[in-house]
Design an enzyme around this catalytic site. Structure first.
Site, PDB file in Angstrom:
ATOM      1  N   ASN A  87     -23.811  -1.442   4.254  1.00  0.00           N
ATOM      2  CA  ASN A  87     -23.597  -2.852   3.885  1.00  0.00           C
ATOM      3  C   ASN A  87     -22.130  -3.186   3.615  1.00  0.00           C
ATOM      4  OD1 ASN A  87     -24.361  -5.515   2.307  1.00  0.00           O
ATOM      5  ND2 ASN A  87     -23.222  -4.242   0.856  1.00  0.00           N
ATOM      6  N   TYR A 152     -13.581  -9.462  12.599  1.00  0.00           N
ATOM      7  CA  TYR A 152     -14.906  -9.387  11.970  1.00  0.00           C
ATOM      8  C   TYR A 152     -15.996  -9.507  13.041  1.00  0.00           C
ATOM      9  CZ  TYR A 152     -18.590 -10.649   8.577  1.00  0.00           C
ATOM     10  OH  TYR A 152     -19.741 -10.690   7.816  1.00  0.00           O
ATOM     11  N   LYS A 156     -18.833  -6.703  13.982  1.00  0.00           N
ATOM     12  CA  LYS A 156     -20.268  -6.949  13.801  1.00  0.00           C
ATOM     13  C   LYS A 156     -21.021  -6.896  15.141  1.00  0.00           C
ATOM     14  CE  LYS A 156     -20.266  -7.391   9.306  1.00  0.00           C
ATOM     15  NZ  LYS A 156     -20.871  -6.351   8.462  1.00  0.00           N
TER      16      LYS A 156
HETATM   17  P1  NDP Z   1     -18.938  -8.633  -0.987  1.00  0.00           P
HETATM   18  O1  NDP Z   1     -17.470  -8.795  -0.781  1.00  0.00           O
HETATM   19  O2  NDP Z   1     -19.557  -9.094  -2.255  1.00  0.00           O
HETATM   20  O3  NDP Z   1     -19.344  -7.109  -0.821  1.00  0.00           O
HETATM   21  C1  NDP Z   1     -18.694  -6.210   0.009  1.00  0.00           C
HETATM   22  C2  NDP Z   1     -18.858  -4.828  -0.607  1.00  0.00           C
HETATM   23  O4  NDP Z   1     -18.258  -3.866   0.256  1.00  0.00           O
HETATM   24  C3  NDP Z   1     -18.182  -4.722  -1.963  1.00  0.00           C
HETATM   25  O5  NDP Z   1     -19.114  -4.218  -2.903  1.00  0.00           O
HETATM   26  C4  NDP Z   1     -17.035  -3.751  -1.743  1.00  0.00           C
HETATM   27  O6  NDP Z   1     -16.876  -2.930  -2.864  1.00  0.00           O
HETATM   28  C5  NDP Z   1     -17.550  -2.944  -0.539  1.00  0.00           C
HETATM   29  N1  NDP Z   1     -16.445  -2.394   0.238  1.00  0.00           N
HETATM   30  C6  NDP Z   1     -15.530  -3.072   0.974  1.00  0.00           C
HETATM   31  N2  NDP Z   1     -14.641  -2.225   1.514  1.00  0.00           N
HETATM   32  C7  NDP Z   1     -15.010  -0.972   1.136  1.00  0.00           C
HETATM   33  C8  NDP Z   1     -14.477   0.332   1.356  1.00  0.00           C
HETATM   34  N3  NDP Z   1     -13.376   0.533   2.094  1.00  0.00           N
HETATM   35  N4  NDP Z   1     -15.106   1.382   0.791  1.00  0.00           N
HETATM   36  C9  NDP Z   1     -16.210   1.201   0.016  1.00  0.00           C
HETATM   37  N5  NDP Z   1     -16.752   0.000  -0.224  1.00  0.00           N
HETATM   38  C10 NDP Z   1     -16.153  -1.070   0.314  1.00  0.00           C
HETATM   39  O7  NDP Z   1     -19.601  -9.287   0.276  1.00  0.00           O
HETATM   40  P2  NDP Z   1     -21.122  -9.590   0.706  1.00  0.00           P
HETATM   41  O8  NDP Z   1     -22.071  -9.033  -0.277  1.00  0.00           O
HETATM   42  O9  NDP Z   1     -21.175 -11.013   1.063  1.00  0.00           O
HETATM   43  O10 NDP Z   1     -21.187  -8.747   2.067  1.00  0.00           O
HETATM   44  C11 NDP Z   1     -21.953  -7.580   2.228  1.00  0.00           C
HETATM   45  C12 NDP Z   1     -22.178  -7.368   3.722  1.00  0.00           C
HETATM   46  O11 NDP Z   1     -22.893  -8.463   4.256  1.00  0.00           O
HETATM   47  C13 NDP Z   1     -20.887  -7.255   4.550  1.00  0.00           C
HETATM   48  O12 NDP Z   1     -21.048  -6.286   5.560  1.00  0.00           O
HETATM   49  C14 NDP Z   1     -20.766  -8.627   5.161  1.00  0.00           C
HETATM   50  O13 NDP Z   1     -20.035  -8.605   6.360  1.00  0.00           O
HETATM   51  C15 NDP Z   1     -22.222  -8.974   5.383  1.00  0.00           C
HETATM   52  N6  NDP Z   1     -22.493 -10.391   5.525  1.00  0.00           N
HETATM   53  C16 NDP Z   1     -22.326 -11.278   4.496  1.00  0.00           C
HETATM   54  C17 NDP Z   1     -22.649 -12.624   4.678  1.00  0.00           C
HETATM   55  C18 NDP Z   1     -22.527 -13.635   3.596  1.00  0.00           C
HETATM   56  O14 NDP Z   1     -22.794 -14.819   3.873  1.00  0.00           O
HETATM   57  N7  NDP Z   1     -22.184 -13.301   2.380  1.00  0.00           N
HETATM   58  C19 NDP Z   1     -23.122 -13.106   5.957  1.00  0.00           C
HETATM   59  C20 NDP Z   1     -23.264 -12.102   6.958  1.00  0.00           C
HETATM   60  C21 NDP Z   1     -22.959 -10.804   6.735  1.00  0.00           C
HETATM   61  P3  NDP Z   1     -15.417  -2.589  -3.489  1.00  0.00           P
HETATM   62  O15 NDP Z   1     -14.637  -3.858  -3.530  1.00  0.00           O
HETATM   63  O16 NDP Z   1     -15.739  -1.999  -4.823  1.00  0.00           O
HETATM   64  O17 NDP Z   1     -14.823  -1.571  -2.564  1.00  0.00           O
END
Ligand code: NDP
Length: 249
Positions: A87, A152, A156
């Site tokens: 995720n 992005y 995806k």
């Molecule tokens: P958030 O930004 O809330 O969550 C992203 C998470 O990814 C964070 O918890 C972050 O944790 C973690 N993360 C990012 N980079 C790294 C890394 N290098 N190593 C480890 N962890 C990492 O976003 P969302 O919850 O909205 O997104 C979650 C997923 O859903 C993503 O893949 C996004 O593309 C997808 N998505 C979201 C949509 C939306 O409308 N919100 C729509 C479509 C897809 P930390 O910062 O602690 O590293």
């Protein structure tokens, strides 16, 4: 080690947004869930909220070289891995001609290459037990063209292709691989992309037949279904959870 009947899941990015909602569903269904992210405070806050079945592990998944030892350590400590939810992801909203090679690579590294590297290591463990469920997270950016998110979108779209290739190759080992394509879900990530861009937000809502953003828990429910035995004959699908956005007029 694992208690009897308790499955073990890994949810990357489980400390916030959609990943946290998936973890919440898993924990509520007695699935011990390891959440991975870079920000330890965020992970610890999730653990405080969700309790003992939620296990925070701080790691930067873009550090590919550290992934094999990370998975080995999880296996040694907690036993077999039953579920992996890829995720974690990052977005970059910028006009096409302004995106640097380095920025493009950084998005692909986190959203795609790290997903491959982590899945490869987890699959080695799942293969020992002859079963497993992997869930990748895509986006509407892979269903139709969205401007200003080139890297992005590339990442995806590749995730959806990889889902099918993995599903086919890993089926004989009892491993199912599916993908959820969330529509526009109310999280920090979507707020960054939409809150300062009312025109874009209006466009999103106007082409979503259900007329609203989704909740992170909507993705949690879909992940719980795809991870469990109710989906035992489902592999290689991309499931939009989007209020109809991907088929909206
Ligand atoms: P958030 O930004 O809330 O969550 C992203 C998470 O990814 C964070 O918890 C972050 O944790 C973690 N993360 C990012 N980079 C790294 C890394 N290098 N190593 C480890 N962890 C990492 O976003 P969302 O919850 O909205 O997104 C979650 C997923 O859903 C993503 O893949 C996004 O593309 C997808 N998505 C979201 C949509 C939306 O409308 N919100 C729509 C479509 C897809 P930390 O910062 O602690 O590293």
């Amino acid at each position: 080690m694992q208690e009897k009947n308790t499955k073990l899941a890994i949810v990357t990015g489980g400390g916030s947004g959609i990943g946290l909602a998936i973890t919440e569903k898993f924990v509520a269904h007695n699935i011990r869930t390891i959440i991975i992210g870079r920000d330890r405070q965020k992970l610890d806050a999730a653990k405080d909220r969700l309790g003992a079945l939620c296990i925070p592990v701080a790691a930067d998944l873009s550090d590919l070289g550290a992934i094999p030892a990370l998975v080995q350590d999880i296996t040694t400590r907690y036993g077999r891995i039953d579920i992996l939810v890829n995720n974690a992801g990052i977005n970059l909203k910028k006009p096409f001609t302004e995106v640097t090679d380095q920025e493009f690579q950084q998005i692909l590294l986190t959203n795609l290459t790290a997903v491959f590297a982590l899945s490869r290591e987890v699959v080695k463990q799942m293969a020992h037990s002859g079963s497993g469920a992997i869930i990748n997270i895509s986006s509407m950016a892979a269903q139709y063209g969205i401007p200003k998110v080139i890297a992005y979108t590339a990442s995806k779209s590749a995730i959806e292709g990889m889902t099918k290739a993995m599903a086919v190759e890993l089926s004989p080992q009892g491993i199912r691989v599916n993908c959820i394509a969330p529509g526009f879900i109310a999280t920090d990530m979507s707020a960054k992309a939409l809150d300062n861009d009312p025109e874009r937000k209006q466009k999103v809502l106007s082409r979503t037949p259900m007329g609203m953003l989704g909740a992170p828990a909507d993705i949690g429910d879909a992940a719980l279904f795809l991870a469990g035995d109710a989906a035992r004959y489902i592999t290689g699908v991309v499931l939009p959870v989007d209020g109809g956005n991907s088929i909206g007029f």
